[in-house]
Design an enzyme around this catalytic site. Structure first.
Site, short mmCIF file in Angstrom:
data_model
loop_
_atom_site.label_atom_id
_atom_site.label_comp_id
_atom_site.label_asym_id
_atom_site.label_seq_id
_atom_site.Cartn_x
_atom_site.Cartn_y
_atom_site.Cartn_z
N MET A 1 0.83 -1.18 0.00
CA MET A 1 0.00 0.00 0.00
C MET A 1 0.87 1.25 0.00
O MET A 1 0.93 1.96 0.99
CB MET A 1 -0.92 0.01 1.21
N PRO A 2 1.54 1.51 -1.07
CA PRO A 2 2.37 2.72 -1.11
C PRO A 2 1.54 4.00 -1.13
O PRO A 2 0.52 4.09 -1.80
CB PRO A 2 3.15 2.58 -2.43
#
Length: 76
Positions: A1-2
């Site tokens: 989940m950047p």
């Protein structure tokens, strides 16, 4: 989940910001093997006269050990 937080001087168009977000999203998906649904991007405009205090001191010079690409300028 950047999550990516981009700070820049004001003046870029909404089209430029949209294209930048699209390109970064594509690269994150490819390189980090992430799904598009897990990627978020913020583009925050910081006036030039506030850059040193808001960006340089807090996010660049104080986090040198975390920089993967250092700028070619300095306020020191």
């Amino acid at each position: 989940m950047p999550h990516v937080n981009i700070k820049c001087y004001p003046g870029k168009t909404e089209e430029q910001k949209r294209k930048l977000a699209e390109k970064i999203t594509e690269d994150i998906m490819e390189i980090m093997e992430a799904g598009e649904e897990g990627i978020s991007i913020v583009i925050e405009e910081i006036p030039e006269e506030k850059w040193e205090n808001i960006v340089w001191k807090k996010e660049i010079s104080n986090k040198r050990e975390m920089l993967y690409k250092a700028p070619g300028y300095s306020f020191e």
